[in-house]
Scaffold this motif. Sequence first.
Motif, PDB file in Angstrom:
ATOM      1  N   MET A 261       6.393   8.997  -0.150  1.00 42.46           N
ATOM      2  CA  MET A 261       6.622   7.745   0.267  1.00 42.46           C
ATOM      3  C   MET A 261       5.265   6.619  -0.299  1.00 42.46           C
ATOM      4  SD  MET A 261       6.596   5.942   3.977  1.00 42.46           S
ATOM      5  CE  MET A 261       4.941   6.206   4.643  1.00 42.46           C
ATOM      6  N   ALA A 262       5.912   5.577  -1.115  1.00 40.68           N
ATOM      7  CA  ALA A 262       4.870   4.465  -1.472  1.00 40.68           C
ATOM      8  C   ALA A 262       4.600   3.460  -0.813  1.00 40.68           C
ATOM      9  CB  ALA A 262       5.372   3.914  -2.714  1.00 40.68           C
ATOM     10  N   HIS A 263       3.569   2.799  -0.932  1.00 46.18           N
ATOM     11  CA  HIS A 263       3.033   1.741  -0.220  1.00 46.18           C
ATOM     12  C   HIS A 263       3.135   0.427  -1.173  1.00 46.18           C
ATOM     13  CE1 HIS A 263       0.098  -0.456   2.520  1.00 46.18           C
ATOM     14  NE2 HIS A 263       1.019  -1.467   2.297  1.00 46.18           N
ATOM     15  N   VAL A 264       4.116  -0.390  -1.084  1.00 44.12           N
ATOM     16  CA  VAL A 264       4.524  -1.404  -1.813  1.00 44.12           C
ATOM     17  C   VAL A 264       3.878  -2.874  -1.307  1.00 44.12           C
ATOM     18  CG1 VAL A 264       6.258  -2.737  -3.046  1.00 44.12           C
ATOM     19  CG2 VAL A 264       6.609  -0.475  -2.439  1.00 44.12           C
TER      20      VAL A 264
ATOM     21  N   SER B 269      12.220  -0.570   2.498  1.00 41.35           N
ATOM     22  CA  SER B 269      11.756   0.215   3.829  1.00 41.35           C
ATOM     23  C   SER B 269      12.961   1.274   3.921  1.00 41.35           C
ATOM     24  CB  SER B 269      11.780  -0.852   4.982  1.00 41.35           C
ATOM     25  OG  SER B 269      10.537  -1.687   4.870  1.00 41.35           O
TER      26      SER B 269
ATOM     27  N   HIS C  85       9.840   3.506   2.127  1.00 41.17           N
ATOM     28  CA  HIS C  85       8.539   3.078   1.826  1.00 41.17           C
ATOM     29  C   HIS C  85       7.974   2.149   2.648  1.00 41.17           C
ATOM     30  CE1 HIS C  85       9.351   5.014  -2.167  1.00 41.17           C
ATOM     31  NE2 HIS C  85      10.543   4.445  -2.023  1.00 41.17           N
ATOM     32  N   GLN C  86       6.757   1.954   2.716  1.00 37.48           N
ATOM     33  CA  GLN C  86       5.771   0.921   3.428  1.00 37.48           C
ATOM     34  C   GLN C  86       5.662  -0.216   2.877  1.00 37.48           C
ATOM     35  OE1 GLN C  86       1.855   2.454   4.639  1.00 37.48           O
ATOM     36  NE2 GLN C  86       1.585   0.462   5.689  1.00 37.48           N
TER      37      GLN C  86
ATOM     38  N   ASN D   7      -4.821  -0.559  -0.737  1.00 35.52           N
ATOM     39  CA  ASN D   7      -4.757  -0.108  -1.976  1.00 35.52           C
ATOM     40  C   ASN D   7      -3.366   0.227  -2.303  1.00 35.52           C
ATOM     41  OD1 ASN D   7      -5.340   0.635  -4.587  1.00 35.52           O
ATOM     42  ND2 ASN D   7      -6.207   2.527  -3.943  1.00 35.52           N
ATOM     43  N   PRO D   8      -2.220  -0.586  -2.488  1.00 31.41           N
ATOM     44  CA  PRO D   8      -0.963  -0.159  -2.430  1.00 31.41           C
ATOM     45  C   PRO D   8      -0.716   0.633  -3.751  1.00 31.41           C
ATOM     46  CG  PRO D   8      -1.199  -2.412  -3.534  1.00 31.41           C
ATOM     47  CD  PRO D   8      -2.442  -1.998  -2.801  1.00 31.41           C
ATOM     48  N   ASP D   9       0.183   1.407  -3.830  1.00 31.03           N
ATOM     49  CA  ASP D   9       0.869   1.929  -4.852  1.00 31.03           C
ATOM     50  C   ASP D   9       1.477   1.272  -5.831  1.00 31.03           C
ATOM     51  OD1 ASP D   9       0.247   4.780  -3.924  1.00 31.03           O
ATOM     52  OD2 ASP D   9       1.616   4.276  -2.481  1.00 31.03           O
ATOM     53  N   ILE D  10       2.284   0.101  -5.756  1.00 29.18           N
ATOM     54  CA  ILE D  10       2.754  -0.734  -6.449  1.00 29.18           C
ATOM     55  C   ILE D  10       2.548  -2.107  -6.065  1.00 29.18           C
ATOM     56  CG2 ILE D  10       4.978  -0.386  -5.672  1.00 29.18           C
ATOM     57  CD1 ILE D  10       6.162  -0.428  -8.447  1.00 29.18           C
TER      58      ILE D  10
END
Length: 64
Positions: free
Chosen positions: A1-4, A22, A26-27, A45-48
């Motif tokens: 799961m990525a944080h966007v 979502s 993903h968050q 610190n988002p992944d993208i």
Amino acid sequence: MAHVLLVDDDIQLLEANTIVISANGHQVTHAHSGAEAREVLQKINPDIVVLDVMMEDFDSGFEL
């Protein structure tokens, strides 16, 4: 799961993209301007980052 992190001044576009992202597990965090995105980036610190390049100013996305 990525944080966007979604950055856009178009609320409807943010909502539509949030639903899709979502639904795929993903968050999502929002920012409605370049200035708000800078504040958010100091806290997370988002992944993208997906951002609109023309927001409050013509080049605010490029500047960010």
